[in-house]
Design an enzyme around this catalytic site. Structure first.
Site, PDB file in Angstrom:
ATOM      1  N   ASP A 166       0.812  -1.214   0.000  1.00 49.43           N
ATOM      2  CA  ASP A 166       0.000   0.000   0.000  1.00 49.43           C
ATOM      3  C   ASP A 166       0.850   1.272   0.000  1.00 49.43           C
ATOM      4  O   ASP A 166       0.317   2.372  -0.100  1.00 49.43           O
ATOM      5  CB  ASP A 166      -0.965   0.011   1.182  1.00 49.43           C
ATOM      6  N   ASP A 185       4.873   4.040   8.326  1.00 51.43           N
ATOM      7  CA  ASP A 185       4.225   3.161   9.303  1.00 51.43           C
ATOM      8  C   ASP A 185       5.205   2.780  10.401  1.00 51.43           C
ATOM      9  O   ASP A 185       6.319   2.321  10.108  1.00 51.43           O
ATOM     10  CB  ASP A 185       3.720   1.885   8.626  1.00 51.43           C
ATOM     11  N   HIS A 194      -2.657   7.664   7.925  1.00 51.31           N
ATOM     12  CA  HIS A 194      -2.747   6.195   7.921  1.00 51.31           C
ATOM     13  C   HIS A 194      -3.878   5.727   8.849  1.00 51.31           C
ATOM     14  O   HIS A 194      -3.708   4.850   9.692  1.00 51.31           O
ATOM     15  CB  HIS A 194      -1.409   5.572   8.335  1.00 51.31           C
TER      16      HIS A 194
END
Length: 312
Positions: A68, A214, A273
């Site tokens: 992603d 992330d 996110h």
């Protein structure tokens, strides 16, 4: 350099799964004539069209190898090829970026512009004209990095009245002094050299943006992250529903992002996110504000933020 604009376009703010309102991760930073992408999830091209940014991208920075965060690059390169791009482009990323670029070449063998790979690890720096991008290690259960975009130091303030008092007449000589050049004037029948340090204040920092990708909350990196104009920190979950899940899958809650912001004191904290389980990010903003007194935003896709100099 002081006149360069600095815009942040949030092209994709979703978690691993897109939603009808959020695309996968992609942040575009436009500084002057330069355009950089930080991660490039699928659908990035459509977001660029919606914001009318065009497809002229100078470099792409990938935080880690979850799909992603990079699948959108394939289509973007195809579009650049169709549009006749000839300028080289570099993809920066953690270990494996060279293999990724090789795969692109194998699947698209007739790319009409040079495509390069540069591996980056903790502390590595990419130098650009007037600014740099430094990588720092993050914690996502795999090799992952975040990035700090920081402008070069700016000249100090020009002491106009002080220059006049020294005998420098307003006009072109002022500009030379501000550009760091010494000037020679005639004063009391003698030639006198006026140096920039006589009329310029201390150098001032440029603007600074931090992008984490992330990660679990980024801690113990205060020396690197401190004082950003914008901290873009992942906040996949809110505290009520996702604290335990965040630890399990190496993500952060909004409160944890707020705790990082409290430690490094950015002007603005941007929460991104956001997991597809949420239809609103109001609780994320609330959680972060409980521990961070600065500005907190949870930008929607296509949100644009302009970063201005703090002391303008």
């Amino acid at each position: 350099m002081a006149g360069e604009t600095l815009f942040v376009h949030f092209l994709g703010t979703a978690g691993a799964l897109p939603t009808p309102n959020r695309n996968p991760s992609c942040v575009m930073i436009r500084r002057g004539s330069d355009t950089l992408l930080f991660d490039c999830g699928e659908g990035a091209q459509q977001q660029m069209m919606r914001l009318k940014t065009g497809f002229v991208v100078n470099a792409i920075f990938i935080s880690h190898w979850h799909a992603d965060h990079y699948l959108g690059i394939f289509g973007l390169i195809e579009t650049m090829s169709f549009n006749g791009r000839t300028e080289p482009m570099t993809i920066y990323g953690p270990h494996g970026v060279d293999k990724y670029v090789n795969i692109i070449h194998q699947l698209t063998p007739k790319i009409p512009f040079p495509l390069h790979a540069v591996e980056m690890g903790d502390g590595d720096v990419a130098i650009f004209d007037g600014y740099s991008v430094m990588a720092f290690r993050t914690h996502h259960g795999m090799e992952s990095i975040g990035y700090v975009l920081e402008e070069d130091m700016r000249p100090g303030r020009f002491d106009r009245e002080g220059a006049i008092a020294l005998g420098v007449k307003p006009g072109p000589l002022f500009g030379k002094l501000q550009r760091g050049q010494s000037v020679t004037i005639e004063r009391d029948g003698e030639e006198v050299t006026i140096t920039p340090d006589m009329v310029m204040g201390e150098r001032r920092p440029g603007r600074k943006i931090v992008y984490t990708g992330d990660t679990r909350p980024v801690k113990n990196r205060n020396d690197l992250l401190e004082g950003a104009d914008l901290l873009i920190h992942e906040a996949t979950f809110d505290e009520e529903e996702g604290a335990e899940r965040a630890r399990e899958v190496w993500h952060s809650t909004a409160r944890e992002a707020g705790e990082v912001a409290c430690a490094v004191n950015p002007k603005t904290l941007a929460l991104v996110h956001i997991s597809s389980r949420y239809t609103s990010s109001a609780n994320h903003v609330r959680d972060a504000k409980e521990v961070f007194d600065g500005e907190v935003i949870a930008p929607n896709d296509l949100t644009t933020v302009e970063i201005q100099f703090r002391d303008n």
